[in-house]
Design an enzyme around this catalytic site. Structure first.
Site, PDB file in Angstrom:
ATOM      1  N   ARG A  19       0.811  -1.221   0.000  1.00 43.67           N
ATOM      2  CA  ARG A  19       0.000   0.000   0.000  1.00 43.67           C
ATOM      3  C   ARG A  19       0.850   1.280   0.000  1.00 43.67           C
ATOM      4  O   ARG A  19       0.359   2.361   0.310  1.00 43.67           O
ATOM      5  CB  ARG A  19      -0.986   0.026   1.186  1.00 43.67           C
ATOM      6  N   LEU A  20       2.113   1.147  -0.354  1.00 44.00           N
ATOM      7  CA  LEU A  20       2.995   2.314  -0.475  1.00 44.00           C
ATOM      8  C   LEU A  20       2.948   2.799  -1.923  1.00 44.00           C
ATOM      9  O   LEU A  20       3.903   2.655  -2.689  1.00 44.00           O
ATOM     10  CB  LEU A  20       4.417   1.967  -0.029  1.00 44.00           C
TER      11      LEU A  20
END
Length: 212
Positions: A190-191
């Site tokens: 989720r970066l």
């Protein structure tokens, strides 16, 4: 399957500032070309968000029909909900959800009505059935049944059986002139990579990386 358990990792690609083009329109065209080449379904489909007089947002999917250095163009019935909301508040947002490529583009700006000449040129380029449908549909207004809608379509087909179908006086278009455009590329854990182009007073664009 619980909803909270539905997830996947985004691993296809990354996005760096060095890879971005200085002009957001050129960057968008590059990504759109990628989406077309990848055979995405409806690559020009975009979510159009408007706001009514109470502050209630509404959304719908519309097809992008033109893009240049002025902005993003779409067409619609001027009696539709979106057109009526834009008459009261021309602030608008567009969202291109290219999920299978793990990409999104979000446009923030103002919708400016197109001149009749541009609307007519597009309307006359549409398939005849689409032109008739524009005449048959009082967009966003109640209709008692599909049968009634199809009867109206048949009546319009008979009415305009000969010659060109004229431009309805309730058909128009908008150019969305952006103030900000965000490019989003999915990332592992989720970066995600997010970059915002923001228009400056001299019409240049400042690029800023955003936290995911």
């Amino acid at each position: 399957m619980k909803l909270e358990d539905i997830r996947r990792e985004y691993l296809q690609d990354g996005l760096s500032e060095d890879s971005l083009l200085d002009c957001p329109f050129k960057q968008f065209e590059k990504w759109l070309d990628n989406a077309v080449t990848a055979n995405l379904s409806d690559p020009t489909a975009m979510v159009v968000a408007t706001v009514d007089e109470t502050g209630q947002p509404s959304q719908r999917i519309v097809l992008l029909k033109h893009l240049d250095d002025n902005g993003f163009v779409f067409f619609t019935n001027t009696g539709s909900r979106k057109a009526q909301e834009l008459n009261g508040n021309n602030k608008i947002s567009l969202h291109f959800p290219w999920h299978t490529m793990e990409r999104q583009v979000i446009v923030y700006g103002e919708a400016q009505p197109l001149p009749t000449s541009a609307v007519a040129k597009y309307f006359l380029s549409r398939p005849k059935e689409s032109q008739l449908a524009a005449w048959a549909s009082a967009q966003s207004r109640p209709v008692s049944s599909r049968k009634v809608l199809m009867e109206t379509f048949a009546n319009m087909k008979n009415k305009f059986a000969k010659g060109e179908i004229p431009l309805p006086d309730f058909w128009g278009g908008y150019c969305v002139v952006p103030t900000k455009i965000e490019f989003w590329q999915g990332g592992a854990h989720r970066l995600h990579d997010r970059f915002m182009y923001q228009r400056q007073a001299d019409n240049s664009w400042q690029i800023t990386r955003l936290n995911p």
